[in-house]
Design an enzyme around this catalytic site. Structure first.
Site, PDB file in Angstrom:
ATOM      1  N   SER A   1     -85.967 122.152  90.159  1.00 10.61           N
ATOM      2  CA  SER A   1     -86.629 121.613  88.958  1.00 10.61           C
ATOM      3  C   SER A   1     -87.379 120.336  89.343  1.00 10.61           C
ATOM      4  CB  SER A   1     -85.554 121.271  87.920  1.00 10.61           C
ATOM      5  OG  SER A   1     -86.080 120.464  86.890  1.00 10.61           O
TER       6      SER A   1
ATOM      7  N   TYR B   1     -77.994 118.190  83.746  1.00 11.30           N
ATOM      8  CA  TYR B   1     -79.070 119.029  84.309  1.00 11.30           C
ATOM      9  C   TYR B   1     -79.705 118.309  85.500  1.00 11.30           C
ATOM     10  CZ  TYR B   1     -83.123 122.180  84.344  1.00 11.30           C
ATOM     11  OH  TYR B   1     -84.086 123.098  84.703  1.00 11.30           O
TER      12      TYR B   1
HETATM   13  P1  NAP Z   1     -84.035 130.804  80.277  1.00  7.32           P
HETATM   14  O1  NAP Z   1     -85.040 131.714  79.668  1.00  7.32           O
HETATM   15  O2  NAP Z   1     -83.083 130.073  79.422  1.00  7.32           O
HETATM   16  O3  NAP Z   1     -83.265 131.617  81.411  1.00  7.32           O
HETATM   17  C1  NAP Z   1     -82.050 131.205  81.951  1.00  7.32           C
HETATM   18  C2  NAP Z   1     -81.409 132.406  82.601  1.00  7.32           C
HETATM   19  O4  NAP Z   1     -80.122 132.024  83.122  1.00  7.32           O
HETATM   20  C3  NAP Z   1     -81.171 133.526  81.595  1.00  7.32           C
HETATM   21  O5  NAP Z   1     -81.338 134.755  82.217  1.00  7.32           O
HETATM   22  C4  NAP Z   1     -79.728 133.307  81.235  1.00  7.32           C
HETATM   23  O6  NAP Z   1     -79.068 134.441  80.726  1.00  7.32           O
HETATM   24  C5  NAP Z   1     -79.166 132.928  82.606  1.00  7.32           C
HETATM   25  N1  NAP Z   1     -77.856 132.352  82.456  1.00  7.32           N
HETATM   26  C6  NAP Z   1     -77.502 131.212  81.813  1.00  7.32           C
HETATM   27  N2  NAP Z   1     -76.175 131.052  81.834  1.00  7.32           N
HETATM   28  C7  NAP Z   1     -75.662 132.127  82.495  1.00  7.32           C
HETATM   29  C8  NAP Z   1     -74.352 132.548  82.819  1.00  7.32           C
HETATM   30  N3  NAP Z   1     -73.275 131.845  82.451  1.00  7.32           N
HETATM   31  N4  NAP Z   1     -74.196 133.707  83.501  1.00  7.32           N
HETATM   32  C9  NAP Z   1     -75.267 134.435  83.871  1.00  7.32           C
HETATM   33  N5  NAP Z   1     -76.539 134.092  83.588  1.00  7.32           N
HETATM   34  C10 NAP Z   1     -76.726 132.954  82.902  1.00  7.32           C
HETATM   35  O7  NAP Z   1     -84.798 129.663  81.066  1.00  7.32           O
HETATM   36  P2  NAP Z   1     -85.735 129.709  82.351  1.00  7.32           P
HETATM   37  O8  NAP Z   1     -86.700 128.629  82.167  1.00  7.32           O
HETATM   38  O9  NAP Z   1     -86.214 131.073  82.653  1.00  7.32           O
HETATM   39  O10 NAP Z   1     -84.691 129.225  83.461  1.00  7.32           O
HETATM   40  C11 NAP Z   1     -84.542 129.847  84.712  1.00  7.32           C
HETATM   41  C12 NAP Z   1     -84.256 128.790  85.761  1.00  7.32           C
HETATM   42  O11 NAP Z   1     -85.416 127.991  85.902  1.00  7.32           O
HETATM   43  C13 NAP Z   1     -83.116 127.849  85.383  1.00  7.32           C
HETATM   44  O12 NAP Z   1     -82.354 127.561  86.527  1.00  7.32           O
HETATM   45  C14 NAP Z   1     -83.862 126.615  84.906  1.00  7.32           C
HETATM   46  O13 NAP Z   1     -83.101 125.457  85.054  1.00  7.32           O
HETATM   47  C15 NAP Z   1     -85.041 126.633  85.836  1.00  7.32           C
HETATM   48  N6  NAP Z   1     -86.185 125.830  85.418  1.00  7.32           N
HETATM   49  C16 NAP Z   1     -86.902 126.130  84.290  1.00  7.32           C
HETATM   50  C17 NAP Z   1     -87.997 125.338  83.953  1.00  7.32           C
HETATM   51  C18 NAP Z   1     -88.850 125.617  82.755  1.00  7.32           C
HETATM   52  O14 NAP Z   1     -89.784 124.849  82.486  1.00  7.32           O
HETATM   53  N7  NAP Z   1     -88.650 126.678  82.015  1.00  7.32           N
HETATM   54  C19 NAP Z   1     -88.345 124.259  84.748  1.00  7.32           C
HETATM   55  C20 NAP Z   1     -87.593 123.979  85.876  1.00  7.32           C
HETATM   56  C21 NAP Z   1     -86.519 124.781  86.207  1.00  7.32           C
HETATM   57  P3  NAP Z   1     -78.960 134.646  79.108  1.00  7.32           P
HETATM   58  O15 NAP Z   1     -80.321 135.036  78.639  1.00  7.32           O
HETATM   59  O16 NAP Z   1     -77.951 135.719  78.990  1.00  7.32           O
HETATM   60  O17 NAP Z   1     -78.517 133.321  78.556  1.00  7.32           O
END
Ligand code: NAP
Length: 252
Positions: free
Chosen positions: A144, A157
């Site tokens: 991130s 986080y």
């Molecule tokens: P998201 O749509 O909330 O996706 C998060 C994913 O992690 C979902 O598939 C979720 O599953 C899964 N997850 C959460 N808790 C879990 C658990 N206990 N067991 C198994 N799976 C779990 O958000 P995203 O933005 O795509 O995030 C993906 C990654 O990118 C994360 O590591 C996040 O920190 C990182 N990130 C995102 C951004 C951004 O701007 N969006 C920026 C920097 C980093 P469920 O749908 O079942 O909850």
């Protein structure tokens, strides 16, 4: 000339592949030719449809990564389904928002457990299989901007993602000579569930947008190319980097 980004014949395990960045990464790897093992706690139907459309094998592994309980089973099922683990993308992650002064132990533990502890032990279990057959592999952690910056109102986080950057470098140092590339991608601000609260807050939303040189939030599709690169032979001599894909945010 052979395409250095071709992943045909490889198997990629992607955690949290049901939605957001994880789904987009899984589909990009599938389009580059990799079979996909999608790991998570929710249904993977849409990801499966898109990966199958790309013409690759697809397996789903049901696992809640808030504890270490499913780790060994996940790796065993991934190997059984995909043949071997060539690529592991540690994408599953959560975020909790509150002022540091009020932050609860539960919001600390929940985030650290998924984002850092389960990520480390899943990586360890997958790497054992990569080392056992001597064929190595590629590990990609989803870090991130909070791997580089402090942010506000997200103490666990920021701690988890800063920790993940350090872990990426440590694992790269231990495993580079053993044929495993460990790297990370640092996404900027992308339109997913993770950033919904920020996008719903007009002040925060316009502050963030105003700082992004590209002039727009990231679309999950913007991340696929970086994942394919780090998963491919093109990155064979790339170890321990945290690659920003952020519309220029860190350059500002
Ligand atoms: P998201 O749509 O909330 O996706 C998060 C994913 O992690 C979902 O598939 C979720 O599953 C899964 N997850 C959460 N808790 C879990 C658990 N206990 N067991 C198994 N799976 C779990 O958000 P995203 O933005 O795509 O995030 C993906 C990654 O990118 C994360 O590591 C996040 O920190 C990182 N990130 C995102 C951004 C951004 O701007 N969006 C920026 C920097 C980093 P469920 O749908 O079942 O909850």
């Amino acid at each position: 000339m052979k395409n250095p980004f071709d992943l045909t014949g490889k198997t990629a395990v992607v955690t949290g592949a049901n939605t957001g960045l994880g789904r987009s990464i899984a589909v990009a790897l599938a389009e580059a030719g990799a079979g996909i093992v999608a790991v998570g706690r929710s249904a993977m139907d849409e990801t499966e449809r898109l990966c199958r459309e790309a013409g690759v094998a697809f397996h789903a592994v049901q696992a809640d990564l808030s504890s270490l309980e499913p780790i060994e089973r996940t790796v065993a099922e991934a190997v059984a389904g995909g043949g071997r683990i060539d690529i592991l993308v540690n994408n599953a992650g959560i975020i909790r928002r509150a002022d540091a002064i009020d932050f609860s132990e539960k919001d600390w533990d929940d985030v650290m457990n998924v984002n850092l502890k389960s990520t480390f032990f899943l990586t360890q279990a997958a790497a054992r299989t990569m080392l056992a057959d001597g064929l190595g592999g590629k590990i990609i952690n989803i870090a991130s901007l909070l791997s580089f910056q402090g942010g506000i109102r997200i103490p666990s986080y920021t701690a988890s993602k800063s920790g993940l950057a350090g872990l990426t470098r440590l694992l790269a140092c231990e495993w580079a000579a053993k044929g495993i590339n460990v790297n990370a991608i640092a996404p900027g601000y992308f339109v997913t569930n993770n950033t919904e609260a920020l996008r719903d807050d007009p002040k925060r939303s316009s502050e963030i947008l105003g700082r992004i040189p590209a002039g727009r939030w990231g679309d999950p599709g913007d991340l696929g190319g970086a994942a394919v690169f780090l998963a491919s032979a093109a990155a064979d001599y790339v170890h321990g980097i945290v690659l920003p894909v952020d519309g220029g945010w860190l350059a500002r």
